[in-house]
Design an enzyme around this catalytic site. Sequence first.
Site, short mmCIF file in Angstrom:
data_model
loop_
_atom_site.label_atom_id
_atom_site.label_comp_id
_atom_site.label_asym_id
_atom_site.label_seq_id
_atom_site.Cartn_x
_atom_site.Cartn_y
_atom_site.Cartn_z
N SER A 123 44.67 47.43 54.84
CA SER A 123 44.45 48.63 54.02
C SER A 123 43.32 49.43 54.63
O SER A 123 42.51 48.88 55.39
CB SER A 123 44.06 48.21 52.59
OG SER A 123 43.77 49.35 51.80
N TYR A 149 38.80 43.26 46.64
CA TYR A 149 40.02 43.57 47.41
C TYR A 149 39.66 44.04 48.82
O TYR A 149 40.22 43.58 49.82
CB TYR A 149 40.81 44.64 46.66
CG TYR A 149 41.98 45.22 47.42
CD1 TYR A 149 43.15 44.49 47.58
CD2 TYR A 149 41.92 46.50 47.98
CE1 TYR A 149 44.24 45.03 48.27
CE2 TYR A 149 42.99 47.04 48.66
CZ TYR A 149 44.16 46.30 48.80
OH TYR A 149 45.23 46.83 49.49
#
Length: 260
Positions: free
Chosen positions: A148, A162
């Site tokens: 990501s 995350y």
Amino acid sequence: MEVDWNVTDWSTMKVLVTGGSQGIGLGIAEGFAQAGAAVAISGRSEDTLRHAAKRLAEQGGQVETVAADVSSRASCTQMAAEAEQLLGGLDVLCANAGIYPECPLEDLDETGLAEIFATNVNGTIFSVQACRRGLAQSGRGRVVVTSSITGPITGYAGLGHYGATKAAQLGFVRSAALELAGDSITINAVLPGSIRTEGLGGLGESAIAKMIGCIPQHRLGTPADIAAAAMFFASEEAAFVTGQTLVVDGGQTLPELPED
Ligand code: NAP
């Protein structure tokens, strides 16, 4: 110098996509299947897998399903064995399964942290570990990890845990590239920006509108945008590319100043 152009023949390729039952993973599976590859998708929910497989089969794709929980090493071992048996080998692993539950810093506890690391980090490592033998037998193995921009490049309040997992995946990719090179396996990572998926829906429409406002192309990405990047890393043409990252974010990480 004579150039040896290796052009990808997708019809001979056998591909396993973890988290392939929805969202980005389903988009990746769709990309490979439509190009003619044989694809296996995995996830925990057998219902969601069946539904996804039906959709891919209706488009003419050859698709198999393998129920697995990537946070378990034993489950990954079984997933790899089943996928190899169903497909008749394995050329590409897309280690895509991941979760992104929002949680403010002060509420992060042992359980929440263990859960997200178990899926996003352990799950990536266990999947690669389990598929290594099959990918080595292929002679042109490829691993594509879905990381990501959040963590490796940007920050997002409520997603610190995350972001840590997504950065950790890249640390793994760079070292694994060295260990896998001897088996003629490449490993690279795609870094998606904001991609419209079922999982992202949980953030709510106002958060999504804010995201779009931060993207110079004025749209969310699609799973197909990420599939194209994954397929580049899986292609013959990318044979000499390993340990690398590709940001696919519509320019989201570029601006130094907000737009007028
Ligand atoms: P999603 O729509 O929530 O789909 C997640 C997929 O992963 C599902 O197939 C889910 O199936 C599977 N999964 C979750 N936990 C699993 C586990 N323990 N074992 C096996 N499968 C598991 O998510 P997404 O938005 O497509 O995201 C996919 C990947 O892209 C993630 O790694 C995420 O971090 C990354 N990413 C997404 C975005 C975005 O904007 N959407 C941006 C950057 C990066 P089951 O629940 O049935 O197991």
